[in-house]
Enzyme design. Structure first.
Site, PDB file in Angstrom:
ATOM      1  N   LYS A   1       0.865  -1.176   0.000  1.00 46.42           N
ATOM      2  CA  LYS A   1       0.000   0.000   0.000  1.00 46.42           C
ATOM      3  C   LYS A   1       0.906   1.232   0.000  1.00 46.42           C
ATOM      4  O   LYS A   1       1.037   1.939   1.008  1.00 46.42           O
ATOM      5  CB  LYS A   1      -0.878  -0.044   1.258  1.00 46.42           C
TER       6      LYS A   1
HETATM    7  N1  PPE Z   1      -7.778  -1.817  -3.294  1.00 42.86           N
HETATM    8  C1  PPE Z   1      -7.220  -0.604  -3.111  1.00 42.86           C
HETATM    9  C2  PPE Z   1      -6.496   0.040  -4.225  1.00 42.86           C
HETATM   10  C3  PPE Z   1      -7.355   0.018  -1.868  1.00 42.86           C
HETATM   11  O1  PPE Z   1      -6.822   1.208  -1.684  1.00 42.86           O
HETATM   12  C4  PPE Z   1      -8.076  -0.625  -0.838  1.00 42.86           C
HETATM   13  C5  PPE Z   1      -8.240   0.040   0.494  1.00 42.86           C
HETATM   14  C6  PPE Z   1      -8.624  -1.900  -1.084  1.00 42.86           C
HETATM   15  C7  PPE Z   1      -8.441  -2.472  -2.334  1.00 42.86           C
HETATM   16  C8  PPE Z   1      -9.367  -2.681  -0.023  1.00 42.86           C
HETATM   17  O2  PPE Z   1      -8.500  -3.128   0.981  1.00 42.86           O
HETATM   18  P1  PPE Z   1      -8.978  -3.336   2.471  1.00 42.86           P
HETATM   19  O3  PPE Z   1      -9.244  -1.996   3.031  1.00 42.86           O
HETATM   20  O4  PPE Z   1      -7.864  -4.037   3.129  1.00 42.86           O
HETATM   21  O5  PPE Z   1     -10.213  -4.149   2.410  1.00 42.86           O
HETATM   22  N2  PPE Z   1      -8.328   1.445   0.431  1.00 42.86           N
HETATM   23  C9  PPE Z   1      -8.104   2.224   1.629  1.00 42.86           C
HETATM   24  C10 PPE Z   1      -7.900   3.701   1.325  1.00 42.86           C
HETATM   25  C11 PPE Z   1      -9.071   4.462   0.870  1.00 42.86           C
HETATM   26  C12 PPE Z   1      -8.781   5.935   0.816  1.00 42.86           C
HETATM   27  O6  PPE Z   1      -9.562   6.646   0.168  1.00 42.86           O
HETATM   28  O7  PPE Z   1      -7.814   6.417   1.406  1.00 42.86           O
HETATM   29  C13 PPE Z   1      -9.199   1.976   2.655  1.00 42.86           C
HETATM   30  O8  PPE Z   1     -10.269   1.511   2.315  1.00 42.86           O
HETATM   31  O9  PPE Z   1      -8.941   2.251   3.826  1.00 42.86           O
END
Ligand code: PPE
Length: 302
Positions: free
Chosen positions: A156
């Site tokens: 991330k």
């Molecule tokens: N894909 C991406 C690209 C992504 O950023 C997230 C989380 C996910 C999938 C889902 O991952 P998880 O949260 O572990 O289920 N995105 C984070 C950031 C959002 C933001 O706007 O900042 C979040 O959901 O916290």
């Protein structure tokens, strides 16, 4: 969005004083990694959802970007819980960030100190309260998802998100609420900040973990769907499979489970939250609220 204190490198600082130097390496080159975590007001008290998994992923991201975190996993877990507590937050969003600070500019990051901060604040429904029930409109982005040989989708990394920002800007300017990115081969990858799922003939599908983030919500949904006897498949599909799906939704910590009502002006199913999506969404929210004995292990009480 504002709370009282932010944890910076081991101590709590007043929200307004949590500042960095303008020559911070990560500000120029995106050389940081972060997490997005939620805490919920459960029946038994305030709890952080899957804290251990999020901290594990934080350290995996750090390893990939060669950031030596100057705290142990246990210290970070405790600091996250403390941040929720000192801010008197019940339900909130938590953002830990590990980043290269200031020493000198230039692409070599190794001379810059590794710094850590954790903030938490109240953050309601990511795509709007109504979206959770009614669904949102999405657009397939013309921007391709970060290529697996250009960066690491498993990490991330702050810089990775410029790709998401391009897609999100395009979607908003086109009148849609969220973007769906395809991978370099043209297969469906994920949203700008969410994983994507769709339902076809009762089977729940999502892309494999190649060019998408290994979402903790994704993993959670796959587990609970299987427990509910819903068949789950990981599949590479082209965009037309989404257009022809019975249901579709985004899944992420911020987005939770947000149904997708239409994609590129094609109605998905009947253009509203579908029955499978609703069933999983209800289960998920019950789990967050500590109402599901079977999944209490996922809650870390502060
Ligand atoms: N894909 C991406 C690209 C992504 O950023 C997230 C989380 C996910 C999938 C889902 O991952 P998880 O949260 O572990 O289920 N995105 C984070 C950031 C959002 C933001 O706007 O900042 C979040 O959901 O916290």
């Amino acid at each position: 969005m504002k709370a009282e204190k932010i944890w910076m490198d081991g101590q709590f600082i007043d929200w307004d004083d949590a500042k960095v130097h303008v020559l911070t390496h990560a500000l120029h080159y995106g050389s940081g990694i972060f997490e997005g975590i939620r805490a919920y007001q459960a029946e038994q008290g305030t709890s952080v959802f899957r804290l251990k998994d999020h901290v594990e992923r934080l350290f995996n991201s750090s390893k990939i970007l060669k950031l030596d975190v100057p705290f142990s996993k246990e210290e970070i877990r405790q600091a996250i819980k403390d941040t929720v507590k000192v801010n008197h937050l019940n339900g909130c969003y938590i953002r830990p960030l590990v980043y290269r600070g200031f020493n000198q500019l230039g692409l070599n990051p190794f001379t810059c100190p590794v710094q850590v901060m954790i903030a938490a604040w109240e953050w309601g429904a990511y795509l709007g309260e109504e979206a959770l029930a009614k669904g949102i409109s999405a657009k397939i982005a013309s921007w391709v998802r970060n290529n697996i040989n250009s960066t690491s989708p498993k990490a991330k990394i702050c810089g990775n998100y410029v790709n998401s920002i391009f897609a999100k800007m395009e979607a908003i300017e086109a009148g849609a609420e969220e973007a769906i990115l395809l991978d370099s081969n043209g297969y469906v990858a994920e949203g700008s900040g969410e994983n994507i799922f769709w339902v076809k003939d009762g089977i729940l599908c999502t892309p494999p973990l190649t060019s998408v983030l290994e979402g903790i919500t994704r993993k959670t949904i796959m587990t609970i769907a299987k427990d509910m006897n819903i068949e789950v498949r990981e599949e590479f599909v082209a965009r037309d499979s989404l257009y022809l799906a019975d249901e579709a939704f985004f899944a992420g910590t911020a987005a939770e489970l947000t149904p997708i009502r239409e994609i590129d002006h094609y109605l998905i199913g009947s253009g509203e939250r579908g029955p499978v999506s609703k069933k999983i969404q209800e289960k998920l929210f019950n789990i967050f609220q500590g109402k599901e004995q079977q999944y209490l292990d996922w809650l870390d009480f502060v």
